[in-house]
Design a protein around this motif. Structure first.
Motif, PDB file in Angstrom:
ATOM      1  N   TRP A  89       7.658  16.609  76.809  1.00 56.32           N
ATOM      2  CA  TRP A  89       7.388  15.199  77.029  1.00 56.32           C
ATOM      3  C   TRP A  89       6.440  14.741  75.921  1.00 56.32           C
ATOM      4  N   GLY A  90       6.289  13.448  75.770  1.00 53.94           N
ATOM      5  CA  GLY A  90       5.299  12.987  74.814  1.00 53.94           C
ATOM      6  C   GLY A  90       5.317  11.486  74.658  1.00 53.94           C
ATOM      7  N   GLY A  91       4.241  10.981  74.063  1.00 57.92           N
ATOM      8  CA  GLY A  91       4.133   9.555  73.816  1.00 57.92           C
ATOM      9  C   GLY A  91       2.701   9.150  73.583  1.00 57.92           C
ATOM     10  N   HIS A  92       2.485   7.854  73.736  1.00 57.22           N
ATOM     11  CA  HIS A  92       1.190   7.202  73.518  1.00 57.22           C
ATOM     12  C   HIS A  92       0.301   7.446  74.742  1.00 57.22           C
ATOM     13  N   LEU A  93      -0.779   8.195  74.555  1.00 55.26           N
ATOM     14  CA  LEU A  93      -1.659   8.559  75.665  1.00 55.26           C
ATOM     15  C   LEU A  93      -2.412   7.333  76.193  1.00 55.26           C
ATOM     16  N   VAL A  94      -2.535   7.232  77.507  1.00 52.01           N
ATOM     17  CA  VAL A  94      -3.304   6.163  78.145  1.00 52.01           C
ATOM     18  C   VAL A  94      -4.438   6.787  78.962  1.00 52.01           C
ATOM     19  N   GLU A  95      -5.308   5.964  79.500  1.00 56.65           N
ATOM     20  CA  GLU A  95      -6.396   6.458  80.331  1.00 56.65           C
ATOM     21  C   GLU A  95      -5.842   7.148  81.567  1.00 56.65           C
TER      22      GLU A  95
END
Length: 157
Positions: free
Chosen positions: A110-116
């Motif tokens: 999985w992967g992508g733009h990390l959020v809080e």
């Protein structure tokens, strides 16, 4: 294309403890060490679940794409890789643009733009490099209606 050239100034190493939010810990460590422009060289560890975003079609946006609701994974997650940029926003604030590669319990990627909201499970280790010679800007591109990287040569005093 837009580019600027500079150098790596110094490296800050950090270990985030169980229960710590990855982005909050990263921001606190950078503030403590005075890093406001730099690179996230890498990070590895484990998370208690994960939250991240990927682009999706949004026809009403100028570019036709944007970010929707975060994708959430439950249970223990392996943080395979962390990378990103530490930039200065148009208002002078420090902005973090962080991406993650993740693996679930079955080894699915999985992967992508990390959020809080990404809490450390056992440990998360991160290396950050401060840069010199480059103004690591981040600004809103009004044509695309998204924030973009805006590197320019840093003025010397």
């Amino acid at each position: 294309m837009q580019s600027a050239s500079g150098a790596l100034q110094r490296v800050v190493a950090m270990r985030l403890a169980p229960g710590e939010d990855v982005l909050d810990g990263l921001k606190r460590a950078c503030a403590e060490h005075g890093v406001s422009e730099g690179l996230i060289l890498g990070g590895i560890g484990s998370l208690n679940g994960a939250a991240f975003m990927n682009p999706i079609p949004i026809p009403e946006k100028k570019a036709g794409y944007g970010y929707g609701e975060p994708i959430r994974l439950e249970g223990p997650i392996e943080l395979v890789a962390l990378s990103g940029q530490i930039c200065i926003g148009e208002d002078g604030s420090t902005m973090f643009h962080v991406h993650a590669s993740l693996s679930d319990q079955q080894g699915h990627g999985w992967g992508g733009h990390l959020v809080e909201g990404n809490k450390v499970l056992l440990t998360t280790d991160v290396l950050v490099a401060e840069v010199s010679g480059i103004a690591m800007g981040r600004r809103l591109d009004r044509d695309l209606d998204v924030f973009i990287f805006n590197p320019v040569p840093k003025a010397t005093a």
